[in-house]
Design a protein around this motif. Structure first.
Motif, PDB file in Angstrom:
ATOM      1  N   PRO A 298       0.849  -1.197   0.000  1.00 38.56           N
ATOM      2  CA  PRO A 298       0.000   0.000   0.000  1.00 38.56           C
ATOM      3  C   PRO A 298       0.884   1.246   0.000  1.00 38.56           C
ATOM      4  O   PRO A 298       2.061   1.192   0.365  1.00 38.56           O
ATOM      5  N   MET A 299       0.304   2.359  -0.404  1.00 38.09           N
ATOM      6  CA  MET A 299       1.046   3.615  -0.433  1.00 38.09           C
ATOM      7  C   MET A 299       1.333   4.062   0.996  1.00 38.09           C
ATOM      8  O   MET A 299       0.417   4.201   1.802  1.00 38.09           O
ATOM      9  N   PRO A 300       2.596   4.282   1.333  1.00 35.18           N
ATOM     10  CA  PRO A 300       2.921   4.734   2.685  1.00 35.18           C
ATOM     11  C   PRO A 300       2.555   6.205   2.877  1.00 35.18           C
ATOM     12  O   PRO A 300       2.479   6.969   1.913  1.00 35.18           O
ATOM     13  N   THR A 301       2.319   6.559   4.112  1.00 34.52           N
ATOM     14  CA  THR A 301       2.091   7.969   4.438  1.00 34.52           C
ATOM     15  C   THR A 301       3.201   8.380   5.393  1.00 34.52           C
ATOM     16  O   THR A 301       3.372   7.802   6.455  1.00 34.52           O
ATOM     17  N   ASP A 302       3.970   9.343   4.976  1.00 32.72           N
ATOM     18  CA  ASP A 302       5.087   9.825   5.767  1.00 32.72           C
ATOM     19  C   ASP A 302       5.374  11.248   5.306  1.00 32.72           C
ATOM     20  O   ASP A 302       5.424  11.500   4.103  1.00 32.72           O
ATOM     21  N   PRO A 303       5.592  12.167   6.232  1.00 31.09           N
ATOM     22  CA  PRO A 303       5.799  13.555   5.827  1.00 31.09           C
ATOM     23  C   PRO A 303       7.089  13.791   5.034  1.00 31.09           C
ATOM     24  O   PRO A 303       7.189  14.805   4.342  1.00 31.09           O
ATOM     25  N   THR A 304       8.043  12.874   5.101  1.00 31.13           N
ATOM     26  CA  THR A 304       9.277  13.061   4.328  1.00 31.13           C
ATOM     27  C   THR A 304       9.141  12.593   2.890  1.00 31.13           C
ATOM     28  O   THR A 304      10.032  12.819   2.074  1.00 31.13           O
ATOM     29  N   LEU A 305       8.031  11.953   2.562  1.00 32.42           N
ATOM     30  CA  LEU A 305       7.823  11.391   1.235  1.00 32.42           C
ATOM     31  C   LEU A 305       6.898  12.288   0.426  1.00 32.42           C
ATOM     32  O   LEU A 305       5.861  12.736   0.922  1.00 32.42           O
TER      33      LEU A 305
END
Length: 192
Positions: free
Chosen positions: A133-140
């Motif tokens: 699944p698509m990750p959620t991370d503020p650096t991405l």
């Protein structure tokens, strides 16, 4: 393609360096565009001195795939999976590659083109797994603000100076996961 498998990182590096491509790198100078927009990197995957081809070659050698030389790069085989990896330098003169490419066997166009060989290694590590699944991370960051659709999707992290272009939805998710994996590996190395 070379019939004999390449087993050492130095042999793999030699083949990659001898087949550097030209004109197949990223379409956009993302690092520059981010900096113009006020987003300068604050971290780096690189420890200097840095040789991206050596990093890529050592990572590929550790993966355990069968690696063979090709006209412009290497071909990797693992079971029914086949992929190819190459480097690109489009700037004139001598110097290190500016981009690293990963494609599926039998395809001419790269699915992923990026400036970090660490992401290529992480992509190869996850290639035999189901699409994540698509990750959620503020650096991405997925998609680049203000750029029209060019047939590729930006996947990267300006904070880490990691920039890539991806050609299909499956690889967008794979590249996002691989980008975060490369970042987490560097964080763990720096912390240890």
């Amino acid at each position: 393609m070379s019939p004999q498998p390449l087993t050492s990182a130095s042999d793999i590096a030699e083949v990659i360096k001898s087949g550097v491509r030209k004109g197949q790198g990223m379409y956009v100078p993302y690092a520059r565009k981010w900096e113009i927009g006020g987003c300068a990197p604050i971290h780096s995957l690189r420890t200097y001195p840095y040789d991206g081809v050596q990093v890529l070659s050592e990572g590929v050698a550790r993966l355990g795939w069968t690696v063979r030389g090709a006209e412009s790069g290497i071909v990797l085989e693992k079971g029914v999976l086949t992929a190819w990896v190459a480097a690109d330098r489009s700037d004139p003169g001598d110097g290190p590659p500016e981009a690293y490419l990963l494609g599926r066997g039998g395809e001419d166009s790269a699915r992923y083109t990026g400036n970090a060989p660490e992401v290529i290694i992480a992509l190869l590590e996850g290639l035999s797994s189901p699409v994540p699944p698509m990750p959620t991370d503020p650096t991405l960051k997925v998609g680049f603000p203000g750029l029209p659709d060019r047939g590729v999707t930006y996947v990267g992290s300006w904070q880490w100076n990691i920039h890539g272009e991806v050609r299909d939805d499956e690889f967008v998710r794979r590249a996002a996961v691989a980008t975060l994996a490369a970042i987490r590996a560097k964080e763990a190395t720096d912390a240890g």
